[in-house]
Write an enzyme that holds these catalytic residues in place. Sequence first.
Site, PDB file in Angstrom:
ATOM      1  N   GLU A  22      -8.390  34.048  23.310  1.00 26.77           N
ATOM      2  CA  GLU A  22      -8.274  35.499  23.400  1.00 26.77           C
ATOM      3  C   GLU A  22      -7.111  36.021  22.560  1.00 26.77           C
ATOM      4  O   GLU A  22      -7.098  37.170  22.157  1.00 26.77           O
ATOM      5  CB  GLU A  22      -8.061  35.927  24.858  1.00 26.77           C
ATOM      6  CG  GLU A  22      -9.248  35.584  25.750  1.00 26.77           C
ATOM      7  CD  GLU A  22      -8.970  35.853  27.206  1.00 26.77           C
ATOM      8  OE1 GLU A  22      -9.752  36.623  27.808  1.00 26.77           O
ATOM      9  OE2 GLU A  22      -7.982  35.309  27.739  1.00 26.77           O
ATOM     10  N   LYS A 100     -12.526  45.430  29.751  1.00 28.94           N
ATOM     11  CA  LYS A 100     -12.699  44.278  28.861  1.00 28.94           C
ATOM     12  C   LYS A 100     -14.127  43.783  29.070  1.00 28.94           C
ATOM     13  O   LYS A 100     -14.412  43.105  30.055  1.00 28.94           O
ATOM     14  CB  LYS A 100     -11.662  43.214  29.236  1.00 28.94           C
ATOM     15  CG  LYS A 100     -11.583  42.052  28.309  1.00 28.94           C
ATOM     16  CD  LYS A 100     -10.401  41.167  28.731  1.00 28.94           C
ATOM     17  CE  LYS A 100     -10.272  39.978  27.829  1.00 28.94           C
ATOM     18  NZ  LYS A 100      -9.112  39.150  28.203  1.00 28.94           N
TER      19      LYS A 100
END
Length: 122
Positions: A22, A100
Amino acid sequence: MRDRIVLADMVFQARHGVHEREKVTAQRFEVDVELFVDLQPAGLEDDLERTLDYGQVYETVRTIVESTTFNLIEALAEAIAHELLTDFPALEEVEVLVRKPHVLLGGPLAYAGVQIRRRRSS
């Protein structure tokens, strides 16, 4: 109901998350902000100087989301709220929702998100 300005579904590519992947590969983040401010002066006078400039608010949010890296979206939301309250003195209160959409949790999920509301300290 108090007056508010809403900027909804702002979309940015950024690197926030706990996992190394990420931090390396940018992913989609969606942000909504609700800005609680007295809009009557702007409405009566039709004057941009009497309200919040949406473009400046957008740029503040974009800069925070795209130029910083946080492990948690909770920290991202806090940074957005803090900066908006700092940069815009007329702003009384702000609500921030960070979504997200591409979170790997082992099954179908529209998004993971956090929503916070912060007030200007007296």
